[in-house]
Design a protein around this motif. Structure first.
Motif, PDB file in Angstrom:
ATOM      1  N   ILE A 146      12.793 -16.139  11.532  1.00  0.00           N
ATOM      2  CA  ILE A 146      12.264 -16.856  12.828  1.00  0.00           C
ATOM      3  C   ILE A 146      12.099 -15.772  13.850  1.00  0.00           C
ATOM      4  CG2 ILE A 146      12.916 -18.334  14.823  1.00  0.00           C
ATOM      5  CD1 ILE A 146      14.466 -19.959  12.374  1.00  0.00           C
ATOM      6  N   LEU A 147      12.875 -14.798  14.027  1.00  0.00           N
ATOM      7  CA  LEU A 147      12.721 -13.729  14.739  1.00  0.00           C
ATOM      8  C   LEU A 147      11.289 -12.896  14.521  1.00  0.00           C
ATOM      9  CD1 LEU A 147      13.892 -12.030  17.393  1.00  0.00           C
ATOM     10  CD2 LEU A 147      15.133 -10.655  15.449  1.00  0.00           C
ATOM     11  N   ALA A 148      11.321 -12.465  13.343  1.00  0.00           N
ATOM     12  CA  ALA A 148      10.305 -11.895  13.146  1.00  0.00           C
ATOM     13  C   ALA A 148       8.887 -12.313  13.262  1.00  0.00           C
ATOM     14  CB  ALA A 148      10.214 -11.478  11.574  1.00  0.00           C
ATOM     15  N   VAL A 168       5.952 -11.263  15.752  1.00  0.00           N
ATOM     16  CA  VAL A 168       4.421 -11.294  15.433  1.00  0.00           C
ATOM     17  C   VAL A 168       3.694 -11.825  16.431  1.00  0.00           C
ATOM     18  CG1 VAL A 168       2.718 -11.694  13.620  1.00  0.00           C
ATOM     19  CG2 VAL A 168       4.981 -10.625  13.102  1.00  0.00           C
ATOM     20  N   ILE A 169       4.210 -13.236  16.669  1.00  0.00           N
ATOM     21  CA  ILE A 169       3.422 -13.802  17.940  1.00  0.00           C
ATOM     22  C   ILE A 169       3.009 -13.042  19.202  1.00  0.00           C
ATOM     23  CG2 ILE A 169       3.246 -15.935  19.222  1.00  0.00           C
ATOM     24  CD1 ILE A 169       4.424 -17.518  16.596  1.00  0.00           C
ATOM     25  N   VAL A 170       4.317 -12.472  19.516  1.00  0.00           N
ATOM     26  CA  VAL A 170       4.515 -11.856  20.770  1.00  0.00           C
ATOM     27  C   VAL A 170       3.541 -10.690  20.727  1.00  0.00           C
ATOM     28  CG1 VAL A 170       5.864 -10.512  22.399  1.00  0.00           C
ATOM     29  CG2 VAL A 170       6.693 -12.921  21.794  1.00  0.00           C
ATOM     30  N   VAL A 171       3.399 -10.089  19.652  1.00  0.00           N
ATOM     31  CA  VAL A 171       2.544  -8.765  19.597  1.00  0.00           C
ATOM     32  C   VAL A 171       1.032  -9.126  19.728  1.00  0.00           C
ATOM     33  CG1 VAL A 171       1.982  -6.855  18.155  1.00  0.00           C
ATOM     34  CG2 VAL A 171       4.556  -7.168  18.317  1.00  0.00           C
ATOM     35  N   ILE A 173      -0.108 -12.201  20.916  1.00  0.00           N
ATOM     36  CA  ILE A 173      -0.584 -12.330  22.418  1.00  0.00           C
ATOM     37  C   ILE A 173      -0.627 -11.289  23.390  1.00  0.00           C
ATOM     38  CG2 ILE A 173       0.299 -13.624  24.561  1.00  0.00           C
ATOM     39  CD1 ILE A 173       1.481 -15.631  22.312  1.00  0.00           C
ATOM     40  N   SER A 174       0.207 -10.114  23.013  1.00  0.00           N
ATOM     41  CA  SER A 174       0.095  -9.027  23.922  1.00  0.00           C
ATOM     42  C   SER A 174      -1.265  -8.308  23.562  1.00  0.00           C
ATOM     43  CB  SER A 174       1.412  -8.059  23.887  1.00  0.00           C
ATOM     44  OG  SER A 174       2.595  -8.743  23.914  1.00  0.00           O
ATOM     45  N   PHE A 175      -1.647  -7.893  22.436  1.00  0.00           N
ATOM     46  CA  PHE A 175      -2.869  -7.383  22.124  1.00  0.00           C
ATOM     47  C   PHE A 175      -4.020  -7.907  22.730  1.00  0.00           C
ATOM     48  CE2 PHE A 175      -5.386  -4.531  19.847  1.00  0.00           C
ATOM     49  CZ  PHE A 175      -6.429  -5.380  19.223  1.00  0.00           C
ATOM     50  N   VAL A 176      -4.069  -9.340  22.480  1.00  0.00           N
ATOM     51  CA  VAL A 176      -5.183 -10.308  23.153  1.00  0.00           C
ATOM     52  C   VAL A 176      -5.120  -9.932  24.680  1.00  0.00           C
ATOM     53  CG1 VAL A 176      -6.288 -12.307  23.241  1.00  0.00           C
ATOM     54  CG2 VAL A 176      -5.504 -11.547  21.185  1.00  0.00           C
ATOM     55  N   ALA A 177      -4.072 -10.135  25.219  1.00  0.00           N
ATOM     56  CA  ALA A 177      -3.998  -9.948  26.677  1.00  0.00           C
ATOM     57  C   ALA A 177      -4.435  -8.471  27.242  1.00  0.00           C
ATOM     58  CB  ALA A 177      -2.495 -10.166  27.158  1.00  0.00           C
TER      59      ALA A 177
END
Length: 147
Positions: free
Chosen positions: A102-104, A108-111, A113-117
């Motif tokens: 779950i942490l992984a 991945v989702i945070v990375v 979203i950060s890239f798109v932002a």
């Protein structure tokens, strides 16, 4: 059922139908399997419950022995088949592996979203004026062509 009851039931079911050395090999094999699973963290009761009825295992061992396998090979092959059937129904994943997975996924989702932002943050100062200019040209050009 306890380990001793399981092994005694297996011995009684095999006694007279298999030679003594093969019986002892099978008893050693199952005893060692139970020890190994207990070392992995299961209780003796859980392991014995997973193995199931000692009589059914004995019948499988006897069938394998009748088909020409020696006692030790019969223990290994029939036991492997039996456990694969059991493992197909019960698959336990430790809680820490679930938490790590779950942490992984969250990471991945945070990375992503950060890239798109970051891309939007870089391109916004260029794209917003460009889009506004295109909109104005279209409005001006569109009203002139309709006349």
């Amino acid at each position: 059922m306890t380990r001793e009851e399981f092994l005694q039931g297996l011995k009684e079911a095999l006694d007279g139908n298999m030679d003594a050395s093969a019986i002892q090999e099978n008893l050693n094999y199952y005893n060692e399997y139970i020890n190994e699973e207990v070392r992995k963290g299961k209780t003796e009761q859980q392991v014995v419950d997973t193995l199931g009825d000692s009589w059914a295992i004995a019948q499988t061992l006897l069938e394998a022995d009748e088909n020409g396998a020696d006692g030790g090979a019969a223990a290994g092959s029939s036991y492997g088949t039996y456990m694969k059937e059991e493992e197909g129904r019960v698959f336990e994943i430790p809680w820490w592996k679930k938490a790590l997975f779950i942490l992984a996924v969250v990471l991945v989702i945070v990375v992503i979203i950060s890239f798109v932002a970051g891309v939007i943050r870089i391109l916004a100062p260029i794209l917003i004026p460009l889009l506004i200019a295109m909109l104005i040209i279209r409005l001006i050009g569109g009203s002139g062509s309709q006349r």
